[in-house]
Scaffold this active site. Structure first.
Site, mmCIF file in Angstrom:
data_model
loop_
_atom_site.group_PDB
_atom_site.id
_atom_site.type_symbol
_atom_site.label_atom_id
_atom_site.label_comp_id
_atom_site.label_asym_id
_atom_site.label_seq_id
_atom_site.Cartn_x
_atom_site.Cartn_y
_atom_site.Cartn_z
ATOM 1 N N GLU A 512 0.797 -1.219 0.000
ATOM 2 C CA GLU A 512 0.000 0.000 0.000
ATOM 3 C C GLU A 512 0.833 1.274 0.000
ATOM 4 O O GLU A 512 1.855 1.362 0.694
ATOM 5 C CB GLU A 512 -0.898 0.021 1.247
ATOM 6 C CG GLU A 512 -1.914 -1.103 1.288
ATOM 7 C CD GLU A 512 -2.910 -0.944 2.405
ATOM 8 O OE1 GLU A 512 -4.116 -0.896 2.104
ATOM 9 O OE2 GLU A 512 -2.490 -0.831 3.574
ATOM 10 N N GLU A 534 -3.782 -0.336 -1.838
ATOM 11 C CA GLU A 534 -4.309 1.022 -1.896
ATOM 12 C C GLU A 534 -3.243 1.901 -2.529
ATOM 13 O O GLU A 534 -2.078 1.891 -2.094
ATOM 14 C CB GLU A 534 -4.643 1.549 -0.494
ATOM 15 C CG GLU A 534 -5.941 1.018 0.066
ATOM 16 C CD GLU A 534 -6.305 1.668 1.398
ATOM 17 O OE1 GLU A 534 -5.495 2.464 1.915
ATOM 18 O OE2 GLU A 534 -7.384 1.388 1.923
ATOM 19 N N TYR A 537 -2.465 7.905 -0.820
ATOM 20 C CA TYR A 537 -3.455 8.934 -0.533
ATOM 21 C C TYR A 537 -2.940 10.341 -0.840
ATOM 22 O O TYR A 537 -3.733 11.273 -1.013
ATOM 23 C CB TYR A 537 -3.816 8.930 0.961
ATOM 24 C CG TYR A 537 -4.559 7.739 1.494
ATOM 25 C CD1 TYR A 537 -4.900 6.652 0.692
ATOM 26 C CD2 TYR A 537 -4.950 7.702 2.830
ATOM 27 C CE1 TYR A 537 -5.582 5.574 1.214
ATOM 28 C CE2 TYR A 537 -5.639 6.626 3.361
ATOM 29 C CZ TYR A 537 -5.955 5.556 2.545
ATOM 30 O OH TYR A 537 -6.635 4.490 3.063
#
Length: 640
Positions: A512, A534, A537
């Protein structure tokens, strides 16, 4: 931060395994365990350290119980340990709790245990059936608002281990909801291995608290389970186990070699992926005490094309190593002493704690075992590579977390010589079990690559490779969203996993938030069962998340253009560009268009911000804010 728990040896009342009693002492006050740096290099190497086979010294953060220990004492001790660790997400305390063979708890007085951060709970029997907890061993949601009653979820219930136990579920004294199941509400870097659970349901979510009750794990292996409620778990891998039933799925529930696994013919409704036999597996090594009371480590043998548990018809196939053949390290030991022990033929146990590593621990000898207890953690110092595994058959590294340090490391774990092509024994692969990586979180971290695999025939059995999306590094919350712009420029991790070796297998690959390719697979004949990713961000701008050739973003999973054969079953790439929701990523997956590269049951999903335009190679729907939480599935690529 809470202080470590001490290990106090009780006097022997009689000979035999049941007399080796230890208990957790009173909790100390003050600061947390301070890591001892592995920086000193003594002029003269220390002599081999003697190990008592009946009473090995695992240090102050390992607690060993006997069936003779009063249940109320165990309950009080473990309640105190849980209170210490339940919110200690970024702490330095590490703990292991072991149970000698026998039964703990009863119908009149069940033992009900909750497991917090950086805690390992395990039995010391040769079989899971040798240690029974009559009660429960559980993890609940953390409630982060309204005085501990609201915003309850398991999304950050990381870093804990339970293994080698039988659990006879008894929730007497709990309310009706809590009495309804054994709860294991966890997410990444949490393993459940060698369990035999009976007497009720197992729930992988905690549905007894206020919402949202989200969970995002996880991993089970070599376990015999009752009916399992998946609940809100976004993704899960269960490998080489038995289940009495399975209730539901969210995005990506994968079964490999599981007796009783659900049929996946209806994918994506529900999104099950079922592989009848695990192509390559090796169970994680485990401590056990033999009939004479001596400690050993069982090292299971590698297996091919298997299903079901390894211990159902007798002892797990493999070899046993006496504890006297191990160097039992503490955080105060120098790397020189550890490497000298490895060089003279010893195996290595890392007792619970933080090891600051300024030069590489080098594992060179075939069939060496490196076993971490209680989430033992190696932290890079001065840009070091904390751990190097050389090209040698059958090396096993298990139960170790590796952290990037504040100065840039080229890699955190290197497996195999990058310039070598030594042929290894495919029947005895180098194996990584429950090996976790962090870049940021408890402190600033920097690495170019977290895990680099150069050797052929390596088995990766459950890893979480994490560039931290949150932590306690002290970033300015006004610098981007929650400090993300500062995080992007400070906690640097270029790649999560790079695989250069051929015939590498991964069962449970979680990677991630890295800043280019989260996973880059250059080797031939790769085989992956469950991949979870993921995307980062925190890219501040589209320019920060654009490839040199102008492609928007980096795929979460990239198979190099020259690769001819590769197979992936059950995979997801998630997007949550909270720092800049306008950011675009062209593809979740990129692979060469050739018949030998096959992707089965893959998806992308928008978690609330950002866009992934296609699932793979321009195929599949767009995941964006118009369909938040709705996966975009591709059943097979290329289409049959």
């Amino acid at each position: 931060m809470p202080a470590p728990v001490s290990r106090l040896a009780a006097p022997d009342a009689r000979s035999g395994r049941r007399a080796r009693v230890a208990r957790i002492g009173a909790l100390a006050t003050g600061t947390a365990l301070v890591a001892s740096a592995l920086l000193a290099t003594p002029a003269v190497a220390a002599p081999p350290r003697a190990v008592d086979p009946f009473h090995p010294d695992f240090g102050p953060n390992v607690t060993i119980y006997s069936p003779d220990t009063p249940v109320d004492q165990i309950q009080a001790d473990l309640d105190a340990l849980h209170a210490q660790q339940v919110d200690a997400e970024m702490s330095t305390t590490r703990q292991a709790v072991y149970f000698l063979p026998g039964q703990y708890g009863s119908t009149a007085d069940p033992l009900q245990v909750k497991v917090g951060y950086y805690t390992e709970v395990a039995g010391l029997g040769a079989s899971p059936e040798d240690v029974t907890v009559h009660g429960a061993v559980e993890v609940y949601n953390r409630c982060l608002a309204d005085g501990g009653t609201g915003n309850c979820l398991a999304l950050v219930n990381f870093w804990r281990t339970i293994s080698n136990l039988s659990i006879d579920i008894d929730k007497a004294g709990q309310d009706g909801c809590r009495a309804s199941a054994e709860f294991w509400a966890v997410s990444q870097a949490v393993s459940m291995r060698r369990l035999d659970i009976s007497g009720g349901n197992l729930s992988l979510m905690d549905y007894c608290t206020a919402g949202p009750q989200y969970a995002s794990g996880g991993f089970i292996a070599d376990s015999r389970l009752p009916f399992v409620i998946n609940g809100s778990q976004q993704q899960w891998l269960i490998r080489n186990s038995e289940v009495a039933g399975w209730s539901n799925a969210v995005w990506n529930q994968v079964f490999s070699g599981v007796v009783g696994a659900p049929d996946d013919a209806g994918f994506p409704n529900p999104p099950y992926t079922t592989v009848d036999e695990t192509p390559v597996s090796r169970e994680k090594p485990y401590l056990y005490v033999d009939d004479e009371g001596r400690y050993n480590v069982r090292v299971p043998a590698a297996q091919r094309d298997t299903s079901g548990i390894s211990w159902g018809a007798g002892e797990t196939a493999g070899r046993s190593i006496p504890i006297t053949d191990f160097y039992i390290a503490t955080p105060s030991d120098s790397v020189k002493d550890i490497n000298n022990a490895l060089a003279r033929g010893q195996n290595l146990i890392l007792t619970p704690g933080i090891y600051d590593v300024a030069q590489s621990i080098q594992v060179k000898r075939a069939n060496t075992v490196v076993l971490g207890l209680g989430h033992a953690t190696l932290t890079a110092v001065n840009g070091a590579v904390p751990l190097e595994v050389k090209d040698a058959d059958g090396i096993v590294v298990a139960g170790v977390t590796i952290d990037a340090g504040t100065q840039l490391s080229p890699v955190l774990l290197r497996v195999g010589n990058p310039n070598g092509n030594k042929k290894l024994d495919a029947s005895n692969p180098i194996t990584l079990s429950d090996v976790y990586f962090r870049v940021g979180g408890p402190h600033v971290g920097k690495t170019t690559t977290a895990l680099e695999v150069n050797a052929d025939d390596v088995l990766i059995d459950h890893t979480w490779v994490w560039r931290g999306d949150h932590g306690v590094e002290g970033f300015d919350p006004n610098n981007g969203v929650n400090g993300d712009t500062e995080r992007w420029n400070t906690n640097t991790g270029t790649n999560g996993v790079i695989v250069n070796g051929d015939d590498v297998t991964a069962t449970g690959l979680f990677v991630e938030h890295f800043q280019t390719y989260n996973t880059l697979w250059n080797g031939e004949n790769g085989r992956v069962i469950l991949y979870q990713n993921e995307l980062p961000y925190d890219p501040p701008t589209q320019a920060d998340w654009t490839q040199p050739n102008g492609t928007l973003g980096y795929p979460g999973y990239k198979v190099a253009d020259h690769v001819k054969n590769h197979e992936l079953d059950g995979a997801g790439v998630y997007v949550f560009n909270q720092n800049n929701p306008s950011i675009l990523t062209t593809n979740g997956f990129e692979v060469p268009e050739t018949p030998g590269v096959k992707l089965h049951h893959i998806m992308t999903v928008n978690l609330s911000a950002g866009t992934v335009q296609h699932v793979v190679n321009g195929v599949g729907g767009q995941a964006d804010s118009t369909n938040t939480g709705t996966p975009q599935f591709v059943v097979d690529y290329p289409t049959p």
